[in-house]
Scaffold this active site. Structure first.
Site, mmCIF file in Angstrom:
data_model
loop_
_atom_site.group_PDB
_atom_site.id
_atom_site.type_symbol
_atom_site.label_atom_id
_atom_site.label_comp_id
_atom_site.label_asym_id
_atom_site.label_seq_id
_atom_site.Cartn_x
_atom_site.Cartn_y
_atom_site.Cartn_z
ATOM 1 N N LYS A 78 0.807 -1.118 0.081
ATOM 2 C CA LYS A 78 0.068 -0.031 0.044
ATOM 3 C C LYS A 78 0.807 1.097 0.133
ATOM 4 O O LYS A 78 0.621 2.265 -0.726
ATOM 5 C CB LYS A 78 -1.030 -0.158 1.251
ATOM 6 C CG LYS A 78 -2.051 -1.057 1.161
ATOM 7 C CD LYS A 78 -3.163 -0.768 2.012
ATOM 8 C CE LYS A 78 -4.404 -1.706 1.661
ATOM 9 N NZ LYS A 78 -5.275 -1.502 2.723
ATOM 10 N N LYS A 92 -3.910 -9.737 -6.959
ATOM 11 C CA LYS A 92 -5.048 -10.089 -6.228
ATOM 12 C C LYS A 92 -6.124 -9.433 -6.792
ATOM 13 O O LYS A 92 -6.049 -8.101 -7.145
ATOM 14 C CB LYS A 92 -4.839 -9.960 -4.844
ATOM 15 C CG LYS A 92 -5.854 -10.017 -3.849
ATOM 16 C CD LYS A 92 -5.730 -9.642 -2.537
ATOM 17 C CE LYS A 92 -5.832 -8.200 -2.183
ATOM 18 N NZ LYS A 92 -5.613 -7.563 -0.951
ATOM 19 N N LYS A 99 -11.088 -4.524 -4.532
ATOM 20 C CA LYS A 99 -11.979 -3.586 -4.783
ATOM 21 C C LYS A 99 -11.548 -2.159 -5.066
ATOM 22 O O LYS A 99 -12.577 -1.367 -5.504
ATOM 23 C CB LYS A 99 -12.980 -3.870 -3.761
ATOM 24 C CG LYS A 99 -12.682 -3.653 -2.230
ATOM 25 C CD LYS A 99 -13.988 -3.457 -1.291
ATOM 26 C CE LYS A 99 -13.655 -4.194 0.046
ATOM 27 N NZ LYS A 99 -12.367 -3.455 0.873
HETATM 28 P P1 TYM Z 1 -10.789 -6.275 2.852
HETATM 29 O O1 TYM Z 1 -12.158 -5.500 3.172
HETATM 30 O O2 TYM Z 1 -9.525 -5.973 2.150
HETATM 31 O O3 TYM Z 1 -11.581 -7.849 2.406
HETATM 32 C C1 TYM Z 1 -12.682 -8.412 3.047
HETATM 33 C C2 TYM Z 1 -12.396 -9.763 2.997
HETATM 34 O O4 TYM Z 1 -12.352 -10.245 1.869
HETATM 35 C C3 TYM Z 1 -10.976 -10.902 1.688
HETATM 36 N N1 TYM Z 1 -10.606 -10.971 0.209
HETATM 37 C C4 TYM Z 1 -10.553 -11.885 -0.628
HETATM 38 N N2 TYM Z 1 -10.446 -13.111 -0.698
HETATM 39 C C5 TYM Z 1 -10.356 -13.891 -1.656
HETATM 40 N N3 TYM Z 1 -9.672 -13.150 -2.817
HETATM 41 C C6 TYM Z 1 -9.473 -11.906 -3.008
HETATM 42 N N4 TYM Z 1 -9.036 -11.379 -4.020
HETATM 43 C C7 TYM Z 1 -9.703 -11.063 -1.814
HETATM 44 N N5 TYM Z 1 -9.940 -9.826 -1.472
HETATM 45 C C8 TYM Z 1 -10.238 -9.653 -0.092
HETATM 46 C C9 TYM Z 1 -10.337 -10.560 2.579
HETATM 47 O O5 TYM Z 1 -8.994 -11.445 2.980
HETATM 48 C C10 TYM Z 1 -10.963 -10.267 3.829
HETATM 49 O O6 TYM Z 1 -11.301 -11.457 4.585
HETATM 50 N N6 TYM Z 1 -8.459 -5.371 7.046
HETATM 51 C C11 TYM Z 1 -9.555 -6.340 6.480
HETATM 52 C C12 TYM Z 1 -10.989 -5.704 7.175
HETATM 53 C C13 TYM Z 1 -10.765 -5.906 8.852
HETATM 54 C C14 TYM Z 1 -10.967 -7.045 9.423
HETATM 55 C C15 TYM Z 1 -10.756 -6.707 10.780
HETATM 56 C C16 TYM Z 1 -10.996 -8.409 9.178
HETATM 57 C C17 TYM Z 1 -10.387 -4.878 9.627
HETATM 58 N N7 TYM Z 1 -10.794 -5.505 11.096
HETATM 59 C C18 TYM Z 1 -10.754 -7.765 11.684
HETATM 60 C C19 TYM Z 1 -11.122 -9.383 10.235
HETATM 61 C C20 TYM Z 1 -10.744 -8.958 11.368
HETATM 62 C C21 TYM Z 1 -9.859 -5.590 4.945
HETATM 63 O O7 TYM Z 1 -9.456 -4.859 4.657
HETATM 64 O O8 TYM Z 1 -10.344 -6.705 4.433
#
Ligand code: TYM
Length: 330
Positions: free
Chosen positions: A111, A194, A197
């Site tokens: 990032k 990857k 979004k």
């Molecule tokens: P975020 O918003 O990037 O993604 C949400 C969830 O989707 C999964 N994910 C994917 N899985 C498979 N293939 C992909 N291309 C892909 N892109 C995203 C992520 O692994 C995630 O599970 N930091 C986290 C949000 C968060 C969180 C937490 C999660 C904040 N606090 C506490 C768990 C526990 C995030 O930005 O996810």
């Protein structure tokens, strides 16, 4: 009953990657476990957000969660900013986190290369806030995609550091739950990256609320590999392997079965069928989303109800933490 917690950062719209890697599992877990699912809007601030859009998107994400099938009665669904204890616990944990541990985070490295003009301290301490999210609720299992594994490792380290300094018994040790298939859905145009979004090129991802025509186009124009055989081979056939993974998770058919079904067929056949499958999976989601977004008062009510239920638990943990570390509490 085990406690499950997970969330998504409020940027862009949820993608097929989020669904397949995480939310699909949140959904499966909701009838069996005690589940909390939240909107990480504090985390969203680590990258510049237009205030109006961030606000709007918080409603939108909440509606997307519900439209994907998360039940606000069975689960506690809430926005992070509605529960101030997240920030409060985050500070205590920040003061226990060695800089070196954060320096190792690969997502920070990625990032900070991408957002060179805004490498703020929040981007760096992002995983600490994430640890607070998890530890506040005494969560046992964290269903996430592969990219969050390192952050959960840090959270586990923090439990250890906390216990060394202040004694055991305050936090539960969380375990990540990462699916065997679909833990890393790849970008449609560049299957070595990857699916994200926040990608500027929207051809790289399918959003769960894209309209059917768009979905069809994006899948049909997905980058595929040289050769013509439909085989799962990530090294040599990253594009086809990615499409097979998506197909397999959405259809509940094994990759081997799909390879058999498509023996002797062309990439185009697979794409046509996959486009149809994705459209038929997401069409009801989009319809339900559109319906939910028409009634903000209702969304507000559900969101505040979730926040209230979450807060009862968050307060209990925070009070114990403050007591343990010697902070006066209100
Ligand atoms: P975020 O918003 O990037 O993604 C949400 C969830 O989707 C999964 N994910 C994917 N899985 C498979 N293939 C992909 N291309 C892909 N892109 C995203 C992520 O692994 C995630 O599970 N930091 C986290 C949000 C968060 C969180 C937490 C999660 C904040 N606090 C506490 C768990 C526990 C995030 O930005 O996810």
């Amino acid at each position: 009953k085990k406690t499950i917690l997970s969330g998504s950062t409020v940027t862009g719209d949820l993608t097929l990657g989020n669904y397949i890697g995480a939310i699909n599992n949140w959904k499966k877990m909701q009838s069996e476990y005690d589940c909390l699912y939240f909107l990480a809007n504090l985390h969203a601030l680590t990258v510049f957000q237009d205030p109006k859009i961030l606000k709007e998107r918080t409603y939108s994400f909440f509606a997307q969660y519900l439209a994907l099938g998360l039940d606000p009665q069975k689960n506690i669904i809430f926005a992070q900013s509605h529960v101030p204890e997240h920030s409060e616990l985050s500070w205590v944990l920040t003061c226990l986190t060695p800089m070196g541990n954060l320096n190792r985070m690969t997502q920070f490295k990625e990032k900070s290369e991408k957002h060179v003009k805004n490498i703020n301290a929040g981007l760096f301490t992002y995983p600490v806030l994430m640890a607070a999210d998890i530890l506040l609720y005494q969560a046992d299992i964290i269903p996430v995609g592969e990219d969050q594994k390192q952050h959960i490792e840090l959270c586990r380290d923090l439990v250890g550091y906390f216990e060394n300094r202040y004694g055991a018994g305050i936090f539960k040790m969380p375990e990540p739950h990462i699916p065997k298939s679909g833990a890393r859905v790849m970008s449609l145009q560049d299957p070595t990256k990857k699916m994200s979004k926040s990608d500027e090129n929207e051809k790289n991802f399918v959003s769960i609320i894209d309209d059917p025509k768009k979905i069809e186009k994006k899948i049909k124009s997905a980058a595929t590999d040289s050769g013509s055989e439909i085989k799962f081979d990530v090294e040599n056939k990253a594009g086809i392997s990615n499409l097979l993974t998506i197909y397999s998770v959405l259809s509940d058919k094994s990759i081997e079965q799909l390879e058999k079904d498509y023996e002797g067929k062309m990439y185009g056949h697979l794409k046509v069928d996959l486009a149809e499958l994705v459209v038929s999976t997401l069409k009801p989601v989009k319809d339900e989303y559109d319906r939910l977004m028409q009634d903000r008062t209702h969304l507000d009510k559900l969101m505040l109800d979730g926040a209230e239920r979450a807060r009862v638990r968050a307060k209990t943990t925070l009070a114990r933490v403050y007591e343990a570390v010697g902070l006066l509490h209100r």
